[in-house]
Write a protein that holds these residues in place. Structure first.
Motif, PDB file in Angstrom:
ATOM      1  N   ASP A 484      46.761  46.689  67.244  1.00  0.00           N
ATOM      2  CA  ASP A 484      46.142  46.089  68.432  1.00  0.00           C
ATOM      3  C   ASP A 484      45.337  47.102  69.238  1.00  0.00           C
ATOM      4  O   ASP A 484      44.705  46.736  70.237  1.00  0.00           O
ATOM      5  CB  ASP A 484      47.224  45.475  69.334  1.00  0.00           C
ATOM      6  N   SER A 485      45.346  48.357  68.834  1.00  0.00           N
ATOM      7  CA  SER A 485      44.636  49.385  69.579  1.00  0.00           C
ATOM      8  C   SER A 485      43.134  49.277  69.358  1.00  0.00           C
ATOM      9  O   SER A 485      42.672  48.720  68.354  1.00  0.00           O
ATOM     10  CB  SER A 485      45.117  50.774  69.153  1.00  0.00           C
ATOM     11  N   GLU A 486      42.360  49.817  70.286  1.00  0.00           N
ATOM     12  CA  GLU A 486      40.911  49.813  70.158  1.00  0.00           C
ATOM     13  C   GLU A 486      40.468  50.649  68.964  1.00  0.00           C
ATOM     14  O   GLU A 486      39.500  50.313  68.282  1.00  0.00           O
ATOM     15  CB  GLU A 486      40.267  50.337  71.447  1.00  0.00           C
ATOM     16  N   LEU A 487      41.171  51.755  68.704  1.00  0.00           N
ATOM     17  CA  LEU A 487      40.834  52.598  67.558  1.00  0.00           C
ATOM     18  C   LEU A 487      40.977  51.822  66.256  1.00  0.00           C
ATOM     19  O   LEU A 487      40.138  51.942  65.357  1.00  0.00           O
ATOM     20  CB  LEU A 487      41.734  53.837  67.538  1.00  0.00           C
ATOM     21  N   ALA A 488      42.029  51.022  66.149  1.00  0.00           N
ATOM     22  CA  ALA A 488      42.237  50.219  64.940  1.00  0.00           C
ATOM     23  C   ALA A 488      41.127  49.187  64.774  1.00  0.00           C
ATOM     24  O   ALA A 488      40.629  48.959  63.663  1.00  0.00           O
ATOM     25  CB  ALA A 488      43.590  49.527  64.999  1.00  0.00           C
ATOM     26  N   LYS A 489      40.724  48.559  65.871  1.00  0.00           N
ATOM     27  CA  LYS A 489      39.657  47.556  65.794  1.00  0.00           C
ATOM     28  C   LYS A 489      38.346  48.184  65.319  1.00  0.00           C
ATOM     29  O   LYS A 489      37.593  47.584  64.558  1.00  0.00           O
ATOM     30  CB  LYS A 489      39.466  46.893  67.155  1.00  0.00           C
ATOM     31  N   GLN A 490      38.079  49.417  65.779  1.00  0.00           N
ATOM     32  CA  GLN A 490      36.858  50.105  65.361  1.00  0.00           C
ATOM     33  C   GLN A 490      36.926  50.551  63.904  1.00  0.00           C
ATOM     34  O   GLN A 490      35.940  50.472  63.173  1.00  0.00           O
ATOM     35  CB  GLN A 490      36.614  51.315  66.263  1.00  0.00           C
ATOM     36  N   ALA A 491      38.107  51.009  63.485  1.00  0.00           N
ATOM     37  CA  ALA A 491      38.253  51.569  62.139  1.00  0.00           C
ATOM     38  C   ALA A 491      38.361  50.501  61.066  1.00  0.00           C
ATOM     39  O   ALA A 491      37.989  50.740  59.914  1.00  0.00           O
ATOM     40  CB  ALA A 491      39.474  52.482  62.090  1.00  0.00           C
ATOM     41  N   LEU A 492      38.875  49.327  61.417  1.00  0.00           N
ATOM     42  CA  LEU A 492      39.198  48.317  60.406  1.00  0.00           C
ATOM     43  C   LEU A 492      38.248  47.132  60.388  1.00  0.00           C
ATOM     44  O   LEU A 492      38.371  46.265  59.505  1.00  0.00           O
ATOM     45  CB  LEU A 492      40.632  47.804  60.617  1.00  0.00           C
ATOM     46  N   HIS A 493      37.310  47.078  61.313  1.00  0.00           N
ATOM     47  CA  HIS A 493      36.416  45.915  61.373  1.00  0.00           C
ATOM     48  C   HIS A 493      34.953  46.346  61.319  1.00  0.00           C
ATOM     49  O   HIS A 493      34.617  47.505  61.570  1.00  0.00           O
ATOM     50  CB  HIS A 493      36.675  45.104  62.647  1.00  0.00           C
ATOM     51  N   THR A 494      34.098  45.402  60.975  1.00  0.00           N
ATOM     52  CA  THR A 494      32.665  45.656  60.883  1.00  0.00           C
ATOM     53  C   THR A 494      31.911  44.455  61.430  1.00  0.00           C
ATOM     54  O   THR A 494      32.500  43.523  61.991  1.00  0.00           O
ATOM     55  CB  THR A 494      32.260  45.945  59.422  1.00  0.00           C
ATOM     56  N   GLN A 495      30.597  44.449  61.270  1.00  0.00           N
ATOM     57  CA  GLN A 495      29.768  43.332  61.704  1.00  0.00           C
ATOM     58  C   GLN A 495      28.687  43.081  60.665  1.00  0.00           C
ATOM     59  O   GLN A 495      28.492  43.887  59.756  1.00  0.00           O
ATOM     60  CB  GLN A 495      29.138  43.645  63.063  1.00  0.00           C
ATOM     61  N   PHE A 496      27.997  41.961  60.818  1.00  0.00           N
ATOM     62  CA  PHE A 496      26.993  41.565  59.826  1.00  0.00           C
ATOM     63  C   PHE A 496      25.660  41.312  60.516  1.00  0.00           C
ATOM     64  O   PHE A 496      25.607  40.988  61.703  1.00  0.00           O
ATOM     65  CB  PHE A 496      27.474  40.332  59.060  1.00  0.00           C
ATOM     66  N   HIS A 497      24.581  41.432  59.743  1.00  0.00           N
ATOM     67  CA  HIS A 497      23.244  41.387  60.326  1.00  0.00           C
ATOM     68  C   HIS A 497      22.334  40.518  59.468  1.00  0.00           C
ATOM     69  O   HIS A 497      22.067  40.844  58.312  1.00  0.00           O
ATOM     70  CB  HIS A 497      22.655  42.798  60.414  1.00  0.00           C
TER      71      HIS A 497
END
Length: 510
Positions: A484-497
């Motif tokens: 649930d940490s912000e670091l985990a969200k940054q490390a484990l997720h991405t986005q699409f374009h």
């Protein structure tokens, strides 16, 4: 380089439309020797600049880079069609040679830490060719790579477990947001995004489906974050001091590694520096005089895979996940959602067995759409009401993908989750896998089926959340808040374009 600056078509079953355009082959550099010169194409397809006096000068053909392919809306092809420079086993050899020279010069401190991550689908392909067990393939690969100068060899199954755990959490969150209603918002359905060929296709041709994509990174890119983030911290080095290579089943994995989303502006490095396909690794062995089949005197080279963690995730057991070579997302996410949302206990192994037709289960209904094993509908039945609770599906191959997209656009899809793979028969049939000597369709089908069987043959089965190495990393890297940490969200997720199509009158139609 082993790649040419062009595109090729190999499997028309996976080709999207009959008229694709690529702007790069016609981008040629004129010499500027004389005014009024013209460009002509020779019989071999080479470009020449012809001056007024008739002098011909051969021009250098344009190269297609990873970023060209990602940014261009001109073409979308199957996994084996994109040939790209700077992403081959020669790059790994080059880095290892540079390290050797630095050490010979007494400058070993400047050498990079070389890390190789091996996908289980690649091990399965090698196991079929060399008639070896998955474990022996893993040990032999580790021995050969370390003899070449690689520092660490890891099993990407660890990253797959972390991907499964986070993907399941994401699905449950999105299910709750939409109250289980499909199509009312962009929460459901959830479309798996581990396949870069599928992601590339969606971004270039159907951007409207992107909000449904799972934002959890693929195992390759989660391992990239682990290596360049967690391992770098453990080694006391910056991310750019690590050269990370992934041995993967698919050419499109090279495109995935090249995405700007996985590039660090701070350290000027990518999470995965180079992707080597299974076939390229096999060629690397031949070119370096190595063999997967070790002689008795070489057995000491066949060692267990390294582990990043105190609790060994490799040792002498290679854990597998229930499901197909697409990664096991459908089976684990359905199992997790069943017990989390409805308190229904059903294991991923039970779902996998029912999905493959190996064993019936009273809570699972399976339907082959148009009698095609690449498109299966798997429905979870409530034991009390006998009503459907979860509707999942597998969709493999571009023919089925296009049907899925049409249903999504028209609002006719009732699926809560779809496991997607661009290649028919999923990742065992990836374009970077080793091919049989017999090119006939029957031999290829049998080869892929055997690779799939070997992939799932491990006796050691483990739920992702039971992987102690995953638990250790979560709290050691992400802190008390864990996933649930912000670091985990940054490390484990991405986005699409979404890529905007650009009209180009100079495009070359094939």
């Amino acid at each position: 380089m082993s790649f040419s600056g062009g595109l090729r078509l190999t499997d028309l079953n996976d080709y999207i439309t009959p008229g694709q355009e690529c702007i790069k082959p016609v981008e040629v550099k004129k010499t500027g020797k004389a005014n009024g010169s013209q460009i002509k194409v020779g019989q071999t397809g080479d470009y020449y600049e012809v001056s007024k006096d008739g002098e011909e000068t051969k021009l250098e053909a344009a190269r297609i880079t990873l970023n060209d392919c990602l940014a261009c809306s001109g073409c979308v092809t199957s996994a084996e069609t994109v040939l790209i420079t700077m992403q081959s086993h020669h790059e790994l050899v080059k880095v290892l040679e540079e390290n050797r020279q630095l050490r010979d010069q007494g400058q070993g401190g400047k050498a990079k830490h070389v890390v190789v991550t091996v996908a289980p689908q690649s091990r399965a392909s090698l196991a079929v060719k060399y008639q070896m067990s998955m474990l022996n393939v893993a040990k032999r690969m580790t021995g050969v790579l370390k003899a070449m100068g690689v520092d660490y060899v890891f099993d990407s199954a660890f990253a797959r477990d972390l991907t499964l755990v986070e993907s399941a959490r994401e699905f449950v969150d999105r299910y709750k947001q939409s109250h289980g209603q499909v199509g009312d918002s962009h929460s459901l359905p959830v479309l798996a995004s581990w396949c870069p060929g599928w992601v590339c296709y969606a971004e270039k041709t159907h951007a409207e489906v992107l909000p449904w994509m799972s934002t959890t990174r693929s195992p390759q890119q989660i391992m990239g974050a682990v290596v360049k983030g967690y391992l770098a911290k453990k080694l006391g080095v910056t991310a750019d001091r690590i050269y990370h290579v992934a041995v993967m089943m698919c050419y499109d994995k090279k495109l995935e590694a090249s995405r700007d989303d996985f590039y660090s502006d701070i350290y000027k490095t990518r999470d995965v520096d180079c992707v080597v396909t299974t076939g390229e690794f096999d060629r690397l062995l031949a070119e370096s005089g190595q063999s997967m089949v070790a002689e008795a005197a070489e057995q000491e080279e066949a060692v267990a895979l390294d582990s990043l963690f105190k609790t060994s995730a490799a040792s002498d057991q290679l854990y597998t996940s229930a499901g197909t070579s697409a990664g096991g997302g459908l089976e684990y996410i359905m199992s997790y959602a069943a017990r989390t949302l409805f308190s229904i206990q059903i294991s991923p192994d039970e779902i996998a067995a029912a999905g493959k037709g190996e064993q019936q289960h009273p809570l699972i209904q399976v339907k082959l759409v148009r009698n095609q094993s690449d498109h299966r509908e798997i429905t979870l039945i409530d034991p009390a009401t006998r009503e459907p609770r979860l509707r999942f599906a597998t969709v493999y191959g571009f023919r089925h993908l296009q049907n899925l997209v049409r249903k999504l656009k028209s609002g006719r899809s009732a699926y809560h989750y779809v496991e997607v793979a661009a290649c028919p028969s999923a990742c065992s049939n990836g374009g970077g896998q080793i091919q049989p000597e017999d090119p006939s369709p029957a031999a290829k089908k049998q080869w892929v089926a055997e690779t799939e069987r070997v992939y799932a043959s491990s006796d050691a089965s483990q739920l992702p959340e039971d992987n102690k190495a995953v638990g250790e990393l979560i709290y050691d890297w992400f802190g008390p808040e864990g996933l649930d940490s912000e670091l985990a969200k940054q490390a484990l997720h991405t986005q699409f374009h979404g890529v905007v199509a650009k009209a180009n009158s100079l495009g070359v139609s094939w």
